[in-house]
Design an enzyme around this catalytic site. Structure first.
Site, PDB file in Angstrom:
ATOM      1  N   ARG A  41     -58.613 -14.819 -11.013  1.00 41.04           N
ATOM      2  CA  ARG A  41     -59.011 -14.014  -9.834  1.00 41.04           C
ATOM      3  C   ARG A  41     -58.359 -14.533  -8.680  1.00 41.04           C
ATOM      4  NH1 ARG A  41     -64.776 -14.664  -8.753  1.00 41.04           N
ATOM      5  NH2 ARG A  41     -64.519 -12.989  -7.346  1.00 41.04           N
ATOM      6  N   SER A  79     -52.341  27.861  18.313  1.00 42.01           N
ATOM      7  CA  SER A  79     -51.646  26.671  19.182  1.00 42.01           C
ATOM      8  C   SER A  79     -52.559  26.674  20.635  1.00 42.01           C
ATOM      9  CB  SER A  79     -50.490  27.241  19.450  1.00 42.01           C
ATOM     10  OG  SER A  79     -49.688  26.519  20.571  1.00 42.01           O
TER      11      SER A  79
END
Length: 475
Positions: free
Chosen positions: A336, A297
């Site tokens: 497409r 930490s």
């Protein structure tokens, strides 16, 4: 004052530590996609040469030119891709020039008959295959580590928890065997998807017509291919890429991507379950598990945070949303699509990276996981026998009937909590006549959580009988 806009730099994962530095991240970077697109282009020319649709010399020239990734700048291709909407168009121009430098006659065979989506879809499948190989290897290592852990702790009792509260006793081996089952399920799903990843070749609208047109212009289709050129070329192209041969071009039939999306989301969730349990059980007040080397930490020197589990949990929360985008792309219009195909690229890459990073972290976490049986036993005894009330109800039912047994245990449990005493004392205080019907030895046995494990141990054996993949199996 003049403000200078800094040059953009490569995305190295500053905000995605879960995947930074992983093999999957490397396998899905811009350079990896560039490599895959060049591989797809070279494979196409080789496939045509194999069928007599292009000279062998052209295939050799294209393959040699495509091997040089340093000639192409991904950032430049990205900027030029805006003109056509995808990076294949500028890459084809550059590759054609590179081939022309080697063999001017071969340049006309670059990308011949294909459309941009053929190359990018094939490249995407190559990238996915290469990334999944690394993920599968990490899942194999994770499953093997969990097999060892489950076997070692087959009989280690701990508190089962439901809705955050103690429920009934279980064993840690059963929990670890459950994690392994999910990891194996994820491996099976990803392996099946990996094996089915297909090449893509359809030409402008999925008919492969241009390949026949070029063959006619060159003097006619070779006789063996006269009635079957398209399917034969599709098979040859799949063989050259090492991908599966699709039954049809899949420009707007996006089953391969959707299947991969589901398998990736499942894998993230399966690893997320493991991470969620590790996060819970490594809480300071529980302390039953700990990562082999927790993270520090910035403010509190005493902390050893479960960082790997944290990163896996973060990936598990993101993957379903990415899968939703990929599933949404199934609804693609025409032969497409405009937008649906384009929307897949980044979510798929990010999902691969997240799952790849999570698999790496899971392999590291499970290999060094620290199990604390003493804390498990202490927590098991924390309620003074209340964790065995289910068993006591069954035992007392034979004496009083189920309804009365339940009422008696409810009252005794409330007294135990209110007075801060064990269930043995509370039951004697609440129903002394009933308690007296059981010998002290029998009542103590009924209150022993380690004697109420049900079929936990044989269930571990049953789960571990499932054969997992060899962790040393080559990717």
């Amino acid at each position: 004052m003049t403000h200078h806009t800094p040059e953009p730099e490569a995305d190295v994962g500053l905000l995605v530590p879960s995947s930074a530095g992983s093999a999957a991240a490397h396998a899905t970077g811009d350079t990896a996609y560039l490599r895959a697109m060049l591989d797809a282009e070279a494979a196409l020319t080789r496939a045509q040469a194999a069928l007599g649709l292009a000279p062998e010399a052209a295939a050799a020239a294209v393959t040699a030119a495509a091997a040089d990734t340093h000639r192409h700048d991904p950032r430049d291709l990205a900027l030029r891709a805006r003109a056509a909407g995808n990076p294949v168009v500028p890459l084809v121009a550059d590759l054609t020039a590179a081939v022309a430098d080697r063999d001017p006659n071969a340049a006309q065979y670059v990308h011949r008959g294909a459309t941009s989506q053929d190359i990018l879809d094939t490249a995407m499948m190559l990238v996915c295959a290469r990334a999944l190989d690394t993920v599968l290897a990490d899942l194999r290592r994770t499953a093997d580590a969990l097999r060892r852990t489950a076997a070692a702790h087959r009989d280690t009792p701990m508190a089962g928890r439901t809705l955050t509260q103690h429920a009934v006793p279980v064993t840690f081996g059963l929990k670890a065997a459950g994690w392994r089952a999910l990891v194996l399920d994820a491996h099976d799903r990803l392996a099946a998807v990996r094996a089915a990843l297909p090449a893509q070749l359809g030409g402008a609208a999925g008919t492969l017509a241009a390949f026949g047109a070029y063959a006619e212009a060159d003097g006619g289709t070779p006789e063996p291919l006269a009635s079957d050129l398209g399917p034969c070329l599709l098979a040859a192209y799949a063989a050259e890429t090492g991908l599966a041969e699709p039954a049809l071009p899949w420009h707007t039939l996006r089953t391969p991507v959707a299947d991969l999306a589901g398998a990736l989301a499942f894998t993230a969730g399966a690893l997320g379950k493991l991470a969620a349990d590790v996060l819970t059980l490594s809480r300071t007040e529980i302390g039953e598990l700990a990562e082999g080397s927790g993270g520090g930490s910035s403010a509190m020197p005493h902390k050893a945070n479960p960082v790997r589990a944290t990163l896996i949990a973060a990936a598990a929360r993101q993957a379903p949303a990415l899968a939703a985008v990929l599933y949404g792309a199934l609804a693609a219009e025409d032969e497409r699509p405009a937008g649906a195909w384009h929307a897949e690229w980044q979510p798929l890459r990010h999902a691969l990276r997240l799952v790849g990073g999570a698999a790496r972290d899971a392999a590291e976490l499970t290999a060094a996981l620290r199990v604390r049986p003493q804390r498990m036993r202490r927590n098991l005894d924390a309620t003074g026998g209340l964790i065995t009330t289910e068993r006591l109800v069954a035992a007392l039912t034979a004496l009083t009937g189920r309804g009365e047994a339940r009422r008696t245990l409810d009252a005794a449990a409330r007294r135990a909590v209110a007075d801060g005493v064990g269930l043995y004392e509370a039951l004697h205080a609440e129903a002394p006549a009933l308690a007296a019907q059981l010998s002290e030895a029998r009542l103590r046995q009924l209150l022993d959580p380690t004697d109420y494990l049900g079929s936990a141990c044989p269930l571990v054996d049953r789960a571990l009988a499932r054969t997992g993949p060899d962790p040393q199996e080559s990717a």
